[in-house]
Design an enzyme around this catalytic site. Structure first.
Site: not given
Ligand code: DOR
Ligand code: ZN
Ligand code: ZN
Length: 429
Positions: A310, A329
């Site tokens: 992620d 994120g």
């Molecule tokens: O932590 C995250 N960052 N979770 C998400 O669902 C989206 C992602 C982002 O696009 O920054």
């Molecule tokens: Zn996500």
């Molecule tokens: Zn994601």
């Protein structure tokens, strides 16, 4: 002329040990693999040589959940910088999420990403297409056209699909064309305004918490919808104990549900958060120690199939905002393998083979990709890793534009030293 990668260490299937192998790369493919003990050293005359002595030799890593930010958020990351960051982390194939600007919800944008990846990327980039137009949850996108253009699945990652009917329609349509639906599970009515999990950290700091049910309610709902529609349903970034339980139950019933987990949810709980630091803010949030144990157990018993990062780069300016305003994120490519190797393999909890499978062959198998296996005839997507040198995580050295990581300063082993895609060295130390 080909390239001999000599003296690499390769895990032996089913045995917790490495053996020395020599791999010949020709025309972008693996042309031969020699077992040193049985066949000795190869005749390398007329070939290029890469000496992998003392290094792990693995199929290149595959990351099925990453954010490359292009088009639209080039200040956070581009396909050029994101793929360089991936290569430095040992990844040779990455699947990118469609929450860009514009979002990837039509053929034009899919093509834009594929063209950029072709001209400016250095690893394989597989785009996902949105489930709903503009990720607004109101109207399905043109799945058939985007499939034709080359997406590997459909997802509204970044937000949950709030309507059960919309999700059911999406699954039925995806199932009819044999495509997977990949879900960011989050019920908005349960999260309103929270930045951290409902747990010790939120309580201590008087913050509104994000409850586990906000994730697990979607997981449960969607597993029932997957059963009804027969789709391959894949759960993103599992973080809550209840989600693990529901997926385990779904698999026991023969429902086609698969799932992924991120290094941070395997390694950190909300109780590790040092203070009001946005580098510890991600979605889903770091959960409680009980949840961490549950996702580890889920990965170990096969409930959770694969490991993804992620990778979610944000600018320093955005992450310098106060906690409530800072985006969710953290970056992931350049720390994933060293973290998991150091904390789970070197400690003796997992074998190296177990970890590698979940970063190579299993993601390939789940999504029907031809990579992820070290075998004659396959594309020469390879990664060399130094398992013995300890180094601290230094965000200043990241090739990603993002520096947002909670792991700065962690002393780790298992640093990738060379990454090859289709026989071409795309990154080396
Ligand atoms: O932590 C995250 N960052 N979770 C998400 O669902 C989206 C992602 C982002 O696009 O920054
Ligand atoms: Zn996500
Ligand atoms: Zn994601």
């Amino acid at each position: 002329m080909g390239t001999w990668i000599i003296n690499g260490s390769v895990p032996v299937r089913g045995q917790n040990r490495l053996e020395k192998k020599h791999v010949l790369v020709e025309n972008g493919k693996i042309a031969a693999i020699l077992d040193d003990a049985a066949e000795g050293a190869p005749d390398t005359v007329g070939h290029e040589i890469i000496d992998a002595a003392g290094k792990l030799l693995s199929a290149g890593f595959i990351d099925m959940h990453v954010h490359l930010r292009e088009p639209g958020f080039e200040y956070k990351e581009t396909i050029a910088t994101g793929t360089r960051s991936a290569a430095r982390g040992g990844y040779t194939t990455i699947a990118c999420m469609p929450n860009t600007r514009p979002v990837i919800d039509k053929v034009e944008t899919v093509n834009y990403v594929l063209d950029k990846a072709e001209t400016e990327g250095i690893v394989r980039v597989l785009p996902y297409g949105c489930i709903t137009k503009n990720q607004l949850g109101r109207e399905l996108t043109d799945f058939a056209a985007m499939k034709e253009a080359g997406v590997v699945g459909f997802t509204d990652d970044g937000v949950g699909v709030q309507s059960a009917q919309m999700m059911k329609d999406a699954m039925a349509l995806a199932a009819s064309m044999n495509m997977p639906v990949i879900a960011h599970c989050e019920d908005n009515t349960l999260v309103e305004g929270g930045s951290f999990t409902e747990g010790e950290f939120a309580r201590k700091n008087g913050l509104k918490g994000i409850p586990n049910e906000s994730e697990a309610i979607h997981v449960g709902r969607d597993i029932l919808l997957a059963e009804a529609t027969g789709v391959h349903y894949h759960v993103c970034h599992v973080s809550a104990e209840q989600s693990v339980r529901l997926i385990r139950h779904g698999k026991q019933f023969g429902i086609k549900v698969t799932s992924e987990v991120c290094p941070h949810h395997l390694l950190l709980s909300d109780e590790d958060i040092p203070g009001m630091d946005p580098n510890w803010k991600m979605n889903p949030p770091l959960r409680t120690p009980k949840d961490v144990e549950a996702v580890i157990a889920g990965l170990e018993d096969g409930t959770i199939d694969i490991i993804v990062t992620d990778h979610a780069p944000h600018s320093e300016e955005e992450k310098a905002r106060d906690l409530q305003m800072a985006p969710f994120g953290i970056v992931g490519f350049e720390t994933a393998f060293p973290l998991l190797y150091t904390k789970f393999v070197r400690t003796g909890r997992w074998t190296l083979e177990f970890l590698l499978d979940r970063m190579t062959s299993k993601p390939a198998e789940l999504f029907g990709l031809p990579w992820g296996i070290l075998e004659v005839g396959r594309a020469a997507d390879l990664t060399l890793v130094d398992l013995e040198t300890e180094k601290a995580v230094d965000p200043a050295q990241f090739l990603s534009k993002g520096r947002n990581t909670p792991f700065a300063g962690w002393k780790l082993y298992g640093w990738p030293s060379l990454t090859m895609v289709a026989g071409k060295t795309v990154w080396s130390e």
